[in-house]
Write an enzyme that holds these catalytic residues in place. Structure first.
Site, short mmCIF file in Angstrom:
data_model
loop_
_atom_site.label_atom_id
_atom_site.label_comp_id
_atom_site.label_asym_id
_atom_site.label_seq_id
_atom_site.Cartn_x
_atom_site.Cartn_y
_atom_site.Cartn_z
N CYS A 2 9.01 -0.38 -2.26
CA CYS A 2 8.79 -0.02 -0.88
C CYS A 2 9.95 0.84 -0.42
O CYS A 2 10.89 1.08 -1.16
CB CYS A 2 8.67 -1.27 -0.03
SG CYS A 2 7.48 -2.48 -0.66
N ARG A 27 7.07 5.87 -2.18
CA ARG A 27 7.46 4.58 -2.71
C ARG A 27 6.49 3.47 -2.30
O ARG A 27 6.56 2.36 -2.84
CB ARG A 27 8.86 4.21 -2.21
CG ARG A 27 9.95 5.15 -2.67
CD ARG A 27 11.28 4.75 -2.08
NE ARG A 27 11.74 3.48 -2.61
CZ ARG A 27 12.60 3.35 -3.62
NH1 ARG A 27 13.07 4.42 -4.21
NH2 ARG A 27 12.98 2.17 -4.03
N ASN A 98 12.66 -4.88 0.34
CA ASN A 98 12.07 -4.44 -0.93
C ASN A 98 12.38 -5.48 -1.99
O ASN A 98 13.48 -6.02 -2.02
CB ASN A 98 12.65 -3.10 -1.39
CG ASN A 98 12.34 -1.97 -0.44
OD1 ASN A 98 11.51 -2.08 0.43
ND2 ASN A 98 13.04 -0.86 -0.64
N GLY A 99 11.44 -5.72 -2.90
CA GLY A 99 11.68 -6.65 -3.99
C GLY A 99 10.81 -7.88 -3.90
O GLY A 99 9.87 -7.95 -3.10
N LYS A 485 -2.31 10.33 -16.81
CA LYS A 485 -2.36 11.21 -15.65
C LYS A 485 -3.76 11.26 -15.04
O LYS A 485 -3.93 11.22 -13.83
CB LYS A 485 -1.90 12.63 -16.03
CG LYS A 485 -0.44 12.76 -16.28
CD LYS A 485 0.35 12.57 -14.99
CE LYS A 485 1.77 12.09 -15.27
NZ LYS A 485 1.90 10.72 -15.71
N GLU A 488 -4.56 7.96 -13.28
CA GLU A 488 -3.71 7.72 -12.11
C GLU A 488 -4.22 8.43 -10.87
O GLU A 488 -4.22 7.84 -9.78
CB GLU A 488 -2.28 8.21 -12.39
CG GLU A 488 -1.41 7.28 -13.19
CD GLU A 488 -0.01 7.84 -13.37
OE1 GLU A 488 0.95 7.09 -13.12
OE2 GLU A 488 0.13 9.01 -13.75
N HIS A 504 -12.99 3.90 -36.02
CA HIS A 504 -12.75 2.46 -36.07
C HIS A 504 -13.10 1.76 -34.77
O HIS A 504 -12.56 0.69 -34.48
CB HIS A 504 -11.29 2.18 -36.46
CG HIS A 504 -10.93 2.65 -37.82
ND1 HIS A 504 -11.36 2.03 -38.98
CD2 HIS A 504 -10.22 3.72 -38.23
CE1 HIS A 504 -10.91 2.67 -40.03
NE2 HIS A 504 -10.21 3.71 -39.61
N LYS A 604 5.86 4.99 -6.58
CA LYS A 604 6.66 5.82 -7.48
C LYS A 604 7.70 5.04 -8.27
O LYS A 604 7.77 5.11 -9.48
CB LYS A 604 7.35 6.92 -6.66
CG LYS A 604 8.17 7.90 -7.49
CD LYS A 604 7.29 8.76 -8.36
CE LYS A 604 8.05 9.81 -9.11
NZ LYS A 604 7.19 10.57 -10.02
#
Length: 609
Positions: A2, A27, A98-99, A485, A488, A504, A604
């Protein structure tokens, strides 16, 4: 994952906080909010969604104040909604965080047993309640924060304000980044320099377990024991222009086109006509690398794919054994560490929680030394490594990493060449590889010229729901990165396989609705790859082949397209082939109307486990 911004100033801080959040929105963008001290009251506004949603609410009812905190969230504890959005308030205290607090559940239960009623599902509100309770015992705000963080287990960066002390903000960090922006008559906190560069370029990067108190006139940093500590002030080289989108439609497009310059910057003053220059990894780097007898590379996401490319390079040219692992897996198993093994951590931000924890764990496991390959000089990974090599990519705002990947490959190529030279690689071959690497910016520039053709190809993907990516040898990690990519930013389910694995299992998925993207460099595996592609054609699959100009390929497959790429040589081909795959994903996402720079559910900088 964040974003935090906080300010103490002689002017209204809410506009500054909102501007800072906009720079941090990469973020996290599930929700946003801010709290400002107005007189002896905490005024708060929060909204689900992006910063602009919260900004609209603020503009409808603005409120003044010279002390405030703000946050943009990527949800961990609790659904992304207004109730769980930060800041959280308990009594006289407001906090942003954050965290992840790992022991929040027993702390929450203890507070509930004493009668506290929670209004959210978050671990952050628990911290607010704990700090408020400590103030009730007679502690000041700084002492209360110190007392609470000593109880916490997990990772956090926090900024806290109290209506009882309206002229200060308290910050603290463990396992998540937090820095101070030093102004004149005003000071700031932020989780990233990009949030503060509009107001100051003087930064103090806090260390683990630092607690900081900022007022308009001073910044004081304390250790967990409450004693003052000194932290150096740095002048950031980041410019406000560097984080602007300019003429480009999206940050991702801008960053794709910045790659020739970013790679050139990464190579500058590190390689010359006679090879890799000495001491580019820091003091004692050449001496340590001369002792290396094995390499372990630890990373996450795109950085992990860069590590996989390096495994092929180092084993081929330096003849050293290499293991590459996802950091979150490495942490929880007892890896065997042969004597004289170098630990290499790759991270764009330098704050990736799993990578940072893995590097700290490596100290216990007896490695020869640690090397950080990173884009942020002041980051935790860089500061804690024995050796470091900065990628010089500049700010990367788009969540889907582009120039970070190619600059990581450039840095890993330098490492490969240094190790290969130490291990006695033939001088003629060594110098030829160095020459190839020096041509990489020019070859990327040429690959970017394929954009109009790739934009036309992207139309084939608009109705698709699945895609396969194929590569052989060192191009398999490139296929992995290409598939990442696409999924995402376009939300198309994509998988990558070594082309020889097609028969396979994955071949069962191939039909006329399944596009298959293949990377075809000119080399000893080309004929085998062409056989694999015939298997796709025989099942009616649509092929999109990015082929080296020198590779003899059928230019008119019955279903599909062949685009010619000048790869510039076998050594640098992985970095060059990455570029058209980035462009393909970007234009598919644009045509499908997704949020290219801020794809759903992603952020990010992954600073939580």
């Amino acid at each position: 994952m964040c974003g935090i911004v906080a300010a103490v100033a002689q002017r209204d801080v809410a506009p500054l906080l909102i501007a800072g959040l906009k720079e941090l929105e990469y973020r996290g963008y599930d929700s946003a909010g801010l709290a400002v001290l107005e007189g002896n009251q905490v005024r708060r506004i929060r909204a689900k969604g992006k910063v602009r949603e919260m900004e609209s609410l603020y503009q409808a009812d603005p409120f003044p104040g010279g002390t405030g905190i703000a946050h943009t969230r990527w949800a961990t504890h609790g659904m992304p909604n207004e109730a769980n959005a930060h800041p959280h308030v308990a009594g006289r205290v407001a906090i942003v965080h954050n965290g992840i607090i790992e022991n929040y559940a027993p702390l929450r239960e203890a507070l509930q047993a004493r009668g506290h009623v929670f209004t959210s599902e978050t671990d952050t509100e628990v911290m607010a309640a704990l700090i408020d309770a400590r103030i009730d015992t007679g502690l000041g705000l700084r002492e209360a924060v110190l007392a609470v963080v000593r109880e916490l287990e997990g990772a956090y960066a926090i900024a806290v304000i109290s209506r009882d002390e309206p002229d200060c903000v308290i910050g603290a960090r463990r396992g998540a980044p937090l820095l101070v922006g030093v102004g004149i008559g005003e000071n700031f906190l932020g989780s990233d320099a990009q949030a503060l560069i509009q107001v100051t370029n003087k930064m103090i990067y806090l260390d683990e377990d630092d607690v900081v108190e900022i007022t308009r006139e001073r910044v004081q940093v304390f250790g967990l024991d409450g004693r003052p500590v000194e932290r150096e002030t740095h002048e950031s080289e980041l410019s406000a222009d560097a984080v602007e989108r300019g003429e480009y439609r999206h940050y991702m497009q801008k960053e794709i086109f910045e790659q020739p310059r970013a790679v050139a910057d990464t190579l500058e003053s590190r390689i010359g006509p006679h090879g890799v220059l000495p001491n580019i990894f820091g003091v004692g780097g050449d001496e340590l690398l001369a002792k290396v007898r094995g390499v372990h590379i630890i990373a996450c996401g795109t950085s992990y794919h860069a590590g996989l490319v390096a495994k092929y390079w180092i084993e081929e040219y330096a003849r050293l054994p290499v293991a590459v692992e996802v950091a979150s897996e490495y942490r929880y198993r007892e890896a065997v560490v042969p004597a004289d093994t170098l630990f290499v951590a790759i991270s764009q931000s330098g704050e990736t929680a799993d990578t940072l924890a893995a590097m700290r764990e490596s100290r216990r496991r007896g490695y020869l030394g640690t090397l950080a390959i990173c884009n942020v000089p002041e980051s935790s990974v860089v500061r804690e490594a024995d050796l470091k090599l900065m990628t010089r990519a500049g700010p990367e705002i788009g969540v889907a990493s582009t120039k970070a990947f190619t600059t990581q490959l450039a840095a890993l190529a330098l490492l490969t060449l240094r190790l290969a030279h130490e291990r006695g690689l033939d001088e003629t071959r060594y110098l030829a590889l160095c020459e190839q690497l020096q041509s990489l910016p020019r070859m990327i520039e040429q690959a970017l010229q394929l954009e109009p053709e790739i934009q036309a190809l992207a139309e084939h993907f608009i109705p698709r729901h699945h895609a396969l990516f194929l590569g052989r040898g060192v191009q398999f990690p490139v296929a992995l990165e290409g598939s990442l990519k696409l999924k995402e930013i376009s939300y198309i389910h994509a998988e990558a396989y070594p082309a020889g694995e097609l028969k396979h299992g994955p071949l069962a998925l191939v039909d006329e609705d399944m596009p298959v993207v293949a990377v075809a460099p000119n080399g000893p595996l080309l004929d085998k790859l062409k056989s694999n592609l015939q298997e796709v054609r025989a099942r009616g699959g649509e092929l999109i082949v990015f082929a080296d100009k020198a590779a003899p390929m059928d230019g008119n497959p019955s279903r599909g397209s062949v685009l010619r790429v000048d790869a510039g040589g076998e050594f640098i081909a992985p970095a060059v082939f990455t570029v058209p795959l980035q462009l393909l994903s970007y234009h598919v996402a644009v045509l499908r109307g997704t949020d290219v720079d801020q794809p759903r559910n992603l952020a990010k900088s992954v600073t939580v486990e």
